[in-house]
Design an enzyme around this catalytic site. Structure first.
Site, PDB file in Angstrom:
ATOM      1  N   GLU A  93      69.807  26.645  27.071  1.00 10.56           N
ATOM      2  CA  GLU A  93      69.085  25.881  26.062  1.00 10.56           C
ATOM      3  C   GLU A  93      69.719  26.055  24.690  1.00 10.56           C
ATOM      4  OE1 GLU A  93      64.657  25.725  28.107  1.00 10.56           O
ATOM      5  OE2 GLU A  93      65.035  27.298  26.639  1.00 10.56           O
ATOM      6  N   CYS A 106      71.204  26.255  16.925  1.00 10.38           N
ATOM      7  CA  CYS A 106      71.100  27.562  17.567  1.00 10.38           C
ATOM      8  C   CYS A 106      71.677  27.410  18.967  1.00 10.38           C
ATOM      9  CB  CYS A 106      69.642  28.003  17.615  1.00 10.38           C
ATOM     10  SG  CYS A 106      69.393  29.568  18.490  1.00 10.38           S
ATOM     11  N   CYS A 113      71.014  36.828  30.087  1.00  8.05           N
ATOM     12  CA  CYS A 113      71.445  37.795  29.075  1.00  8.05           C
ATOM     13  C   CYS A 113      71.856  39.108  29.728  1.00  8.05           C
ATOM     14  CB  CYS A 113      70.326  38.048  28.064  1.00  8.05           C
ATOM     15  SG  CYS A 113      70.861  39.064  26.665  1.00  8.05           S
ATOM     16  N   CYS A 117      66.070  43.421  26.262  1.00  2.00           N
ATOM     17  CA  CYS A 117      65.016  43.496  25.245  1.00  2.00           C
ATOM     18  C   CYS A 117      63.682  43.057  25.853  1.00  2.00           C
ATOM     19  CB  CYS A 117      65.367  42.608  24.049  1.00  2.00           C
ATOM     20  SG  CYS A 117      66.958  43.022  23.293  1.00  2.00           S
ATOM     21  N   CYS A 120      61.872  39.577  24.760  1.00  6.29           N
ATOM     22  CA  CYS A 120      62.639  38.331  24.799  1.00  6.29           C
ATOM     23  C   CYS A 120      62.577  37.697  26.182  1.00  6.29           C
ATOM     24  CB  CYS A 120      64.092  38.617  24.414  1.00  6.29           C
ATOM     25  SG  CYS A 120      65.141  37.154  24.448  1.00  6.29           S
ATOM     26  N   CYS A 338      62.726  31.740  18.358  1.00  2.00           N
ATOM     27  CA  CYS A 338      63.511  32.925  18.716  1.00  2.00           C
ATOM     28  C   CYS A 338      62.828  33.728  19.816  1.00  2.00           C
ATOM     29  CB  CYS A 338      63.688  33.825  17.494  1.00  2.00           C
ATOM     30  SG  CYS A 338      64.941  33.240  16.360  1.00  2.00           S
TER      31      CYS A 338
END
Length: 345
Positions: A93, A106, A113, A117, A120, A338
């Site tokens: 995305e 962005c 990933c 975290c 997230c 975010c």
């Protein structure tokens, strides 16, 4: 039938050599390179200053593995989120964030990933693969077109804050920035690009050694090891002391200040001790702090800190001469803010 090579993996010199080896002139390689990177052309048939026979030869030997915007969502605040389909079926995305003064892309650098975290959504996907330089470049091209279409102005800024940890895809990320900033590419100023990292000390030092011209942001969220390790478990491997030393090295080499991204959570990092630790961490090099909203990922472990706690942070930072900005999230209603990018659709 031979497998065709993705032409965008070739350098300009390799393109020039290809034409010479095939009985043509080297400058044809320059023409093709311009079509690929300056004009963002995805079809050989559209390369109109080449002879038809040349275009057919390219078609026989190469492919252009470009992205496709599979789905586009528009937020009530004007933010646009793209579900970007890659040539092998994976999806990432990217987001267009318009404001009165700028339009920001962005972009994602990984499918999933590499890091873990807890707050997230992308981290819950795990890493499936790195994006190639052209796949990152294509996200920027797509968002630039959308900005011109919907806002009437070209893209002004780029942040590597989408899916993935950019420094864990170092070579492709830097290659994409080279294509985006090169006069032979999109010609954007590196000063308008920010790479956001969760903090990989060795790679931050490598950025400094490579004398990069873009900006650096660090997702910090706590300046206390015990707290940061709870919310960002990789901190156990890359503790704050190592991150601090890498950032000092960065500043000594580049003379560029760092931006710290910081979320205040209720019951996690909203005490005076947390504020004092952040103020102390900020003393090492010139920096600024963005206090950003927490964007829920449907995990009851995390809750936005109180207005009082946020105000305490802002007051203490400013009292100590540290520039602090309160950032409000955009695109929350379409999971484009975010920490929310996770291919829910």
């Amino acid at each position: 039938m031979k497998k065709k090579k993705d032409i965008r993996t070739l350098t300009k010199e390799e393109l020039r050599n290809f034409f010479v080896e095939n009985g043509d002139q080297a400058f044809r390689g320059n023409q093709v390179y311009e079509w690929l990177w300056n004009k963002a052309c995805y079809k050989f048939s559209d390369m109109t200053n080449l002879a038809k026979s040349t275009r057919e030869m390219l078609e026989e030997n190469f492919v252009i593995n470009h992205i496709e915007v599979d789905q586009m969502q528009r937020s009530k605040d004007g933010t646009i989120k793209n579900a970007v389909k890659l040539h092998d079926g994976f999806t990432v995305e990217s987001v267009l964030i318009p404001t009165f003064s700028r339009t920001t892309a962005c972009v994602s650098s990984q499918v999933g990933c590499s890091l873990d975290c807890k707050f997230c959504a992308t981290a819950q996907l795990k890493r499936m693969r790195n994006l190639n330089a052209d796949e990152i470049y294509d996200q920027v091209v797509a968002i630039d077109k959308e900005s011109k279409l919907y806002n009437g102005i070209p893209l002004s800024n780029i942040v590597y804050m989408g899916m993935g940890e950019p420094l864990m895809n170092y070579n492709n990320v830097l290659a994409s920035i080279e294509k985006i900033t090169s006069p032979e590419g999109l010609g954007m100023s590196p000063r308008r690009i920010t790479l956001s990292t969760s903090g990989v000390p060795k790679m931050i030092k490598r950025l400094a050694d490579d004398q990069v011209k873009f900006n650096l942001a660090v997702s910090l969220h706590s300046a206390r090891n015990e707290i940061r390790t709870q919310i960002m478990p990789f901190n156990k491997t890359f503790p704050l002391e190592d991150l601090r030393d890498a950032l000092i090295y960065w500043y000594e080499k580049t003379r560029k200040q760092v931006t710290y991204e910081y979320i205040v959570w209720k019951g996690i990092n909203d005490e005076q001790e947390d504020i004092n630790a952040l103020v102390e961490f900020c003393q090492h090099i010139p920096c600024k702090v963005n206090i950003i909203e927490y964007n829920s990922i449907d995990d009851d472990q995390f809750e936005q800190g109180s207005d009082q706690a946020v105000a305490m942070y802002m007051n203490q930072l400013e009292k100590n001469g540290i520039t602090a900005t309160l950032r409000h999230s955009r695109g929350k209603d379409i999971d484009a803010a975010c920490g929310q990018l996770a291919n829910k659709q």
